[in-house]
Design a protein around this motif. Structure first.
Motif, PDB file in Angstrom:
ATOM      1  N   LEU A  48       0.829  -0.978  -0.072  1.00 34.90           N
ATOM      2  CA  LEU A  48       0.458   0.335   0.252  1.00 34.90           C
ATOM      3  C   LEU A  48       0.680   1.917  -0.729  1.00 34.90           C
ATOM      4  CD1 LEU A  48      -2.981  -0.773   2.577  1.00 34.90           C
ATOM      5  CD2 LEU A  48      -3.000  -1.298   0.178  1.00 34.90           C
ATOM      6  N   VAL A  49       2.009   1.166   0.755  1.00 35.58           N
ATOM      7  CA  VAL A  49       2.463   2.709   0.730  1.00 35.58           C
ATOM      8  C   VAL A  49       3.448   2.917  -0.638  1.00 35.58           C
ATOM      9  CG1 VAL A  49       5.142   3.358   2.012  1.00 35.58           C
ATOM     10  CG2 VAL A  49       2.838   2.313   3.621  1.00 35.58           C
ATOM     11  N   ARG A  50       3.847   1.837  -1.494  1.00 37.96           N
ATOM     12  CA  ARG A  50       4.430   1.485  -2.675  1.00 37.96           C
ATOM     13  C   ARG A  50       4.027   2.244  -3.680  1.00 37.96           C
ATOM     14  NH1 ARG A  50       6.657  -2.840  -1.530  1.00 37.96           N
ATOM     15  NH2 ARG A  50       5.383  -3.910  -2.582  1.00 37.96           N
ATOM     16  N   GLU A  51       1.987   2.312  -3.385  1.00 37.93           N
ATOM     17  CA  GLU A  51       1.140   2.442  -4.980  1.00 37.93           C
ATOM     18  C   GLU A  51       0.741   4.018  -4.001  1.00 37.93           C
ATOM     19  OE1 GLU A  51       0.216   1.458  -7.382  1.00 37.93           O
ATOM     20  OE2 GLU A  51       0.900  -0.657  -6.736  1.00 37.93           O
ATOM     21  N   ALA A  52       0.674   4.096  -3.277  1.00 39.44           N
ATOM     22  CA  ALA A  52       0.601   5.153  -2.178  1.00 39.44           C
ATOM     23  C   ALA A  52       1.931   6.613  -2.910  1.00 39.44           C
ATOM     24  CB  ALA A  52       0.307   5.709  -1.074  1.00 39.44           C
ATOM     25  N   GLU A  53       2.876   6.337  -2.594  1.00 35.68           N
ATOM     26  CA  GLU A  53       3.720   6.201  -2.763  1.00 35.68           C
ATOM     27  C   GLU A  53       4.247   7.175  -4.237  1.00 35.68           C
ATOM     28  OE1 GLU A  53       6.850   5.762   0.683  1.00 35.68           O
ATOM     29  OE2 GLU A  53       7.465   4.945  -1.143  1.00 35.68           O
ATOM     30  N   LEU A  54       3.303   6.355  -5.344  1.00 34.78           N
ATOM     31  CA  LEU A  54       3.683   6.495  -6.976  1.00 34.78           C
ATOM     32  C   LEU A  54       2.956   7.496  -7.261  1.00 34.78           C
ATOM     33  CD1 LEU A  54       4.028   2.787  -7.888  1.00 34.78           C
ATOM     34  CD2 LEU A  54       5.844   4.147  -7.906  1.00 34.78           C
ATOM     35  N   LYS A  55       1.356   7.124  -7.090  1.00 38.31           N
ATOM     36  CA  LYS A  55       0.534   8.095  -7.603  1.00 38.31           C
ATOM     37  C   LYS A  55      -0.366   8.114  -6.801  1.00 38.31           C
ATOM     38  CE  LYS A  55      -1.931   9.652 -11.703  1.00 38.31           C
ATOM     39  NZ  LYS A  55      -1.390   9.070 -13.386  1.00 38.31           N
ATOM     40  N   TYR A  56      -1.387   8.824  -6.163  1.00 38.09           N
ATOM     41  CA  TYR A  56      -3.048   9.766  -6.117  1.00 38.09           C
ATOM     42  C   TYR A  56      -3.669   9.752  -7.218  1.00 38.09           C
ATOM     43  CZ  TYR A  56      -5.487   9.451  -1.658  1.00 38.09           C
ATOM     44  OH  TYR A  56      -6.751   9.988  -1.374  1.00 38.09           O
TER      45      TYR A  56
END
Length: 179
Positions: A128-136
């Motif tokens: 989840l952290v990786r996804e949030a760091e990529l793009k919102y």
């Protein structure tokens, strides 16, 4: 324990000729994404004690469509500070939440919401952290929990990211366009 849920407005229509960015409406894909996200919030049985939102047209339409899928009324406190707010402004608004509200929903815009999630995240599921760091992406829901008793104590890097739900995770047709 406090829970903060952040919702970015759904995809807006750039083809619509409006005089002000503030008045820009959602496009058809955005309206569908908001309804799908609302239905998912209903399935998760999420509830909110306090809701605050930007009064921009695309946020208002997002709320209407999320509420249609959610099956519950979403009646926010409208706060002009959330229109294109920075993460610092979002933090100030969140800290003003009444202490008796345990579940806060904030609805607004990027890049502020993305920066806000990154500011608050201290830990969470690594995927989840990786996804949030990529793009919102538009119409995405992020949820963070905090081991605090008062919203005034909200601090950077103190949250645990517990959910990061993109519309495309719920319906692949709502993912990025290929064109």
């Amino acid at each position: 324990m406090k829970t903060l849920t952040l919702l970015r407005h759904a995809k807006s229509g750039w083809d619509d000729t409006v005089a002000r960015d503030f008045d820009r409406p959602l496009n058809a894909k955005g309206r569908k994404a908001a309804q799908v996200v609302g239905a998912h919030l209903r399935r998760l049985d999420l509830d909110f004690d306090h809701i605050v939102a930007s009064p921009a047209e695309r946020v208002k339409q997002t709320i209407e469509d999320v509420a249609a899928g959610y099956g519950r009324t979403i009646a926010p406190a409208w706060d002009t500070r959330l229109y294109l707010a920075s993460s610092a402004t979002l933090l100030d608004v969140a800290r003003e939440t009444p202490a008796d509200a345990d579940r806060l929903l904030m609805i607004g815009h990027n890049p502020g919401l993305e920066d806000f999630v990154l500011l608050l995240m201290g830990k969470g599921d690594p995927a989840l952290v990786r996804e949030a760091e990529l793009k919102y992406p538009t119409a995405t829901v992020a949820e963070l929990t905090f081991d605090i008793d008062h919203w005034a104590d909200l601090a950077p890097a103190s949250g645990t990211l517990t959910r990061f739900i993109r519309p495309r995770d719920l319906d692949p047709a709502l993912g990025p366009s290929e064109d």
